[in-house]
Design a protein around this motif. Structure first.
Motif, PDB file in Angstrom:
ATOM      1  N   LEU A 130       0.673  -0.949   0.413  1.00 39.67           N
ATOM      2  CA  LEU A 130      -0.125  -0.467  -0.166  1.00 39.67           C
ATOM      3  C   LEU A 130       1.058   1.194   0.189  1.00 39.67           C
ATOM      4  N   VAL A 131       0.834   2.371  -1.067  1.00 37.68           N
ATOM      5  CA  VAL A 131       1.264   3.651  -0.948  1.00 37.68           C
ATOM      6  C   VAL A 131       0.469   4.643   0.083  1.00 37.68           C
ATOM      7  N   LYS A 132      -0.906   4.964  -0.534  1.00 39.12           N
ATOM      8  CA  LYS A 132      -1.363   5.379   0.227  1.00 39.12           C
ATOM      9  C   LYS A 132      -3.220   5.364   0.156  1.00 39.12           C
ATOM     10  N   LYS A 133      -4.258   5.501   0.730  1.00 33.74           N
ATOM     11  CA  LYS A 133      -5.296   5.050   0.867  1.00 33.74           C
ATOM     12  C   LYS A 133      -5.959   6.750   1.633  1.00 33.74           C
ATOM     13  N   GLY A 134      -7.583   6.637   1.063  1.00 32.37           N
ATOM     14  CA  GLY A 134      -8.466   7.571   2.355  1.00 32.37           C
ATOM     15  C   GLY A 134      -9.631   8.367   1.076  1.00 32.37           C
ATOM     16  N   GLU A 135      -9.907   8.774   1.995  1.00 29.32           N
ATOM     17  CA  GLU A 135     -11.549   9.362   2.028  1.00 29.32           C
ATOM     18  C   GLU A 135     -11.267  10.812   0.893  1.00 29.32           C
ATOM     19  N   VAL A 136     -11.597  11.390  -0.858  1.00 32.60           N
ATOM     20  CA  VAL A 136     -11.495  12.273  -0.615  1.00 32.60           C
ATOM     21  C   VAL A 136     -12.864  12.838  -1.670  1.00 32.60           C
ATOM     22  N   GLN A 137     -13.816  13.556  -2.744  1.00 29.66           N
ATOM     23  CA  GLN A 137     -14.655  13.838  -3.027  1.00 29.66           C
ATOM     24  C   GLN A 137     -14.243  14.106  -4.279  1.00 29.66           C
ATOM     25  N   LEU A 138     -15.356  12.746  -5.092  1.00 34.33           N
ATOM     26  CA  LEU A 138     -15.394  12.962  -6.683  1.00 34.33           C
ATOM     27  C   LEU A 138     -16.616  13.726  -7.197  1.00 34.33           C
ATOM     28  N   MET A 139     -15.864  14.631  -8.356  1.00 31.65           N
ATOM     29  CA  MET A 139     -17.259  15.756  -8.048  1.00 31.65           C
ATOM     30  C   MET A 139     -17.603  15.081  -9.348  1.00 31.65           C
ATOM     31  N   THR A 140     -18.860  15.362  -9.615  1.00 31.73           N
ATOM     32  CA  THR A 140     -19.149  14.642 -10.490  1.00 31.73           C
ATOM     33  C   THR A 140     -19.795  16.270 -11.277  1.00 31.73           C
ATOM     34  N   GLY A 141     -20.217  17.045 -11.144  1.00 30.02           N
ATOM     35  CA  GLY A 141     -20.853  18.167 -11.483  1.00 30.02           C
ATOM     36  C   GLY A 141     -22.355  18.405 -11.985  1.00 30.02           C
ATOM     37  N   TYR A 156     -11.614  11.644 -14.296  1.00 28.32           N
ATOM     38  CA  TYR A 156     -11.923  12.595 -12.478  1.00 28.32           C
ATOM     39  C   TYR A 156     -11.528  13.583 -12.389  1.00 28.32           C
ATOM     40  N   MET A 157     -12.696  14.329 -11.642  1.00 33.68           N
ATOM     41  CA  MET A 157     -12.262  15.382 -10.926  1.00 33.68           C
ATOM     42  C   MET A 157     -11.854  15.594  -9.204  1.00 33.68           C
ATOM     43  N   ILE A 158     -10.776  14.999  -8.428  1.00 30.56           N
ATOM     44  CA  ILE A 158     -10.942  14.982  -7.321  1.00 30.56           C
ATOM     45  C   ILE A 158     -11.097  15.975  -6.338  1.00 30.56           C
ATOM     46  N   GLN A 159     -11.769  15.909  -5.100  1.00 31.22           N
ATOM     47  CA  GLN A 159     -11.388  17.022  -4.496  1.00 31.22           C
ATOM     48  C   GLN A 159     -10.673  16.833  -2.941  1.00 31.22           C
ATOM     49  N   THR A 160      -9.999  16.688  -2.294  1.00 30.82           N
ATOM     50  CA  THR A 160      -9.404  16.931  -1.093  1.00 30.82           C
ATOM     51  C   THR A 160      -9.760  17.587   0.056  1.00 30.82           C
ATOM     52  N   SER A 161      -9.528  17.209   1.308  1.00 33.01           N
ATOM     53  CA  SER A 161      -9.833  18.278   2.084  1.00 33.01           C
ATOM     54  C   SER A 161      -9.011  19.243   2.955  1.00 33.01           C
ATOM     55  N   SER A 162      -7.641  19.615   2.336  1.00 28.64           N
ATOM     56  CA  SER A 162      -6.659  20.571   1.332  1.00 28.64           C
ATOM     57  C   SER A 162      -5.898  20.797   0.852  1.00 28.64           C
ATOM     58  N   MET A 163      -4.947  21.647   1.114  1.00 34.51           N
ATOM     59  CA  MET A 163      -3.761  22.027  -0.408  1.00 34.51           C
ATOM     60  C   MET A 163      -2.654  20.575   0.269  1.00 34.51           C
ATOM     61  N   SER A 164      -2.466  20.393   1.022  1.00 36.72           N
ATOM     62  CA  SER A 164      -1.482  19.045   1.531  1.00 36.72           C
ATOM     63  C   SER A 164      -2.226  17.844   0.991  1.00 36.72           C
ATOM     64  N   GLU A 165      -3.426  17.976   1.322  1.00 38.57           N
ATOM     65  CA  GLU A 165      -3.637  16.821   0.698  1.00 38.57           C
ATOM     66  C   GLU A 165      -3.534  16.401  -0.131  1.00 38.57           C
ATOM     67  N   LYS A 166      -4.243  17.351  -0.979  1.00 37.73           N
ATOM     68  CA  LYS A 166      -3.803  17.682  -2.797  1.00 37.73           C
ATOM     69  C   LYS A 166      -3.024  17.305  -3.343  1.00 37.73           C
ATOM     70  N   LEU A 167      -1.376  17.714  -3.294  1.00 34.29           N
ATOM     71  CA  LEU A 167      -0.729  16.941  -3.008  1.00 34.29           C
ATOM     72  C   LEU A 167       0.041  16.619  -3.093  1.00 34.29           C
ATOM     73  N   ARG A 168      -0.343  15.515  -1.724  1.00 32.69           N
ATOM     74  CA  ARG A 168       0.370  14.372  -1.436  1.00 32.69           C
ATOM     75  C   ARG A 168      -0.372  13.289  -2.720  1.00 32.69           C
ATOM     76  N   TRP A 169      -1.696  13.587  -2.865  1.00 30.87           N
ATOM     77  CA  TRP A 169      -2.151  12.268  -3.489  1.00 30.87           C
ATOM     78  C   TRP A 169      -1.951  12.258  -5.172  1.00 30.87           C
ATOM     79  N   MET A 170      -0.932  13.848  -5.755  1.00 26.74           N
ATOM     80  CA  MET A 170      -0.614  13.673  -6.662  1.00 26.74           C
ATOM     81  C   MET A 170       0.576  13.629  -6.787  1.00 26.74           C
ATOM     82  N   HIS A 171       1.249  13.676  -5.847  1.00 32.73           N
ATOM     83  CA  HIS A 171       2.601  12.881  -6.133  1.00 32.73           C
ATOM     84  C   HIS A 171       2.686  11.383  -5.545  1.00 32.73           C
TER      85      HIS A 171
END
Length: 551
Positions: free
Chosen positions: A315-326, A403-418
């Motif tokens: 496992l590299v990473k796991k967690g809840e995010v928001q999937l933006m359906t539009g 998919y458009m993904i929204q995270t709870s914070s800026m750091s979480e976004k960068l961590r998921w992208m990396h």
């Protein structure tokens, strides 16, 4: 060695120095962070150009450093009476004094470590009241092969004491380290790998066995343990083998090139590095397997299931995010639902998008990790903050999906992208660039990794900064082993002095040459040092760090 003294008086002085080592009453838990904290205090003074400190050097003037260390009941080699009276110091270079201090620290810290092991054995393991509360199997898992570990330390310490007894000017210690690492230190591997069972056993016994719990509470109140917990004694062997590696590494950094001392330091460092690697690999393998088993039990596949458990998967990473359906057209007057909570599982070779339902996770989509691409989006108000696009080139249905993904914070976004696309460029160290003066930070308090994409940090660790967020997280690459990961910005502080940063890079480069074979110096290193050529990029980081590091 000793000027203007006869051999009898010299031997007496050496014996006094040896007695200091033998009579050191510090436990290892008290000792281990003190020199690192001293180095950090000294570096702060270096950067502020305080009197008594020379910018870019590793050791403060003896008087100042002794004053700082006396608060922790530690003594420097250069302030031992035998050394002061010998007349040696004026003839030694500053670098040689640093090496002597590091070798002396290795000896004194081993004495403290052995003292702590003695308490673990005599106060806990050999206590009849405690052992009567344990079954034979529980006692085995709880104490493992600690007696073998203790015997290895006893033999090692005896040889170190013989070396300092022979001469107050320490010729070398790495030759002793190497011999014992080859012959005796394999006991560390067995002990460390067993620690997973050790922790589980201890938690279970505490919960189930009231007599054990009460007996342990009484033992932990005894003055000899100095208010320390039983578990702080159990983890000593892994802490020690890791610390030994770092001490030898420090000796290697400061040792003159093409000398016998450098040769033994390289051999000792390689041997210790292999032992630490086997310890880490053993623990990591057990943890990863248990984690995969646990995850697989909770997954539900709509169609074709994917086997999760594999020796080559983790496992590299796991967690809840928001999937933006539009926005969607609807016959009702209710507002369309813009967000759908999903739970992501990212493995080293597999990616899953799941929907949580109680304790179960229904797999909505999956793909190979190599099929993932990410693209950042600038924040456009609260509804579109911390959003990025995830493109799956080919998913489980052989289709391309966006998919458009929204995270709870800026750091979480960068961590998921990396994590999703690990080869993407970082802000401060673009891919393929190795010759710039990148921003560095030094760890000022220990941090244990809480998530798979984080890195554990010990006091004194130095990191090249790869990313820094405005909500209190930093991504770094540790200089001495190139391990990357995220950690809270509060546990580190910026190294502002360019001279210190350059010195850190040079020392890391020297250590890395131990892996290069006999081919001579390499043209460049991942640490950022190349042939002494530096282009300052760290200055771009200073204002950002000052602004956000206290968040």
């Amino acid at each position: 060695i000793f000027r203007h003294r006869d051999n009898g008086e010299s031997s007496q002085k050496i014996s006094e120095a040896l007695q200091y080592v033998k009579n050191n009453d510090l436990l290892y838990q008290e000792y281990q962070d003190t020199p690192k904290q001293q180095d950090i205090k000294q570096q702060r003074l270096n950067e502020n150009f305080n009197p008594g400190f020379k910018t870019g050097t590793a050791v403060a003037s003896p008087g100042v450093q002794l004053q700082l260390r006396n608060a922790q009941s530690l003594r420097l080699w250069q302030n031992l009476e035998a050394v002061q009276d010998s007349g040696l110091l004026p003839g030694l270079s500053q670098n040689e004094i640093i090496v002597q201090e590091t070798m002396f620290e290795l000896i004194t810290s081993e004495a403290s470590y052995y003292k702590s092991l003695e308490i673990l054995e005599t106060h806990f393991l050999q206590n009849p009241n405690l052992m009567n509360t344990l079954s034979q199997s529980d006692a085995h898992f709880l104490f493992s092969n600690i007696e073998e570990v203790m015997k290895a330390s006893e033999r090692f310490l005896m040889d170190l004491e013989c070396r300092i007894e022979g001469s107050i000017l320490i010729s070398d210690v790495c030759d002793i380290v190497y011999q014992h690492a080859v012959k005796h230190f394999d006991v560390f591997i067995k002990y460390v790998i067993n620690q997973r069972y050790q922790e589980k056993t201890y938690r279970r016994i505490l919960e189930e066995n009231q007599t054990f719990r009460e007996t342990m509470a009484d033992l932990e109140k005894h003055p000899c343990v100095k208010g320390l917990s039983f578990t702080s004694f159990l983890i000593l062997p892994f802490q020690r083998i890791t610390k030994l590696k770092l001490l030898v590494q420090n000796i290697l950094k400061k040792t003159d090139k093409n000398t016998d001392r450098e040769e033994t330091a390289i051999k000792a460092y390689k041997q210790l590095e292999q032992i630490v690697k086997e310890c880490n690999d053993g623990v990591r393998k057990m943890n990863r397997t248990e984690e995969l088993i646990s995850i697989e039990k909770t997954l539900e596949f709509k169609s074709k299931s994917v086997p999760i458990i594999s020796h080559s998967r983790w496992l590299v990473k796991k967690g809840e995010v928001q999937l933006m359906t539009g926005p969607k057209t609807t016959r009702t007057t209710r507002k369309p639902k813009l967000h759908q909570p999903v739970y992501l599982y990212l493995f080293n070779n597999l990616f899953l998008i799941t929907k949580r339902s109680g304790d179960r996770f229904q797999v909505m989509d999956s793909s190979a990790r190599s099929m993932l691409r990410t693209e950042d989006h600038e924040d456009q108000g609260q509804l579109l903050a911390n959003v990025f696009t995830l493109k799956i080139l080919e998913n489980q249905d052989k289709s391309s999906v966006l998919y458009m993904i929204q995270t709870s914070s800026m750091s979480e976004k960068l961590r998921w992208m990396h994590a999703l696309t690990p080869n993407r460029r970082t802000r401060f160290m673009p891919s393929g660039s190795h010759q710039e003066d990148f921003p560095q930070v030094q760890c000022i308090m220990s941090y244990s990794a809480q998530e798979p994409d984080e890195v554990a940090a010990e006091i004194g660790d130095v990191f090249n900064v790869l990313e820094h967020t405005n909500d209190g997280w930093t991504m770094g690459e540790r200089l001495h082993d190139k391990e990357r990961g995220w950690f809270p910005s509060r546990v580190v502080e910026e190294i502002k002095s360019k001279e210190v940063r350059v010195q850190n890079l040079r020392e890391a480069f020297k250590v890395q040459q131990t892996h290069k074979g006999e081919g001579g110096p390499q043209s460049e290193s991942r640490t950022g040092f190349k042939a002494g050529k530096l282009h300052s990029k760290a200055s771009n980081f200073s204002s950002l760090w000052t602004k956000h590091s206290n968040n």
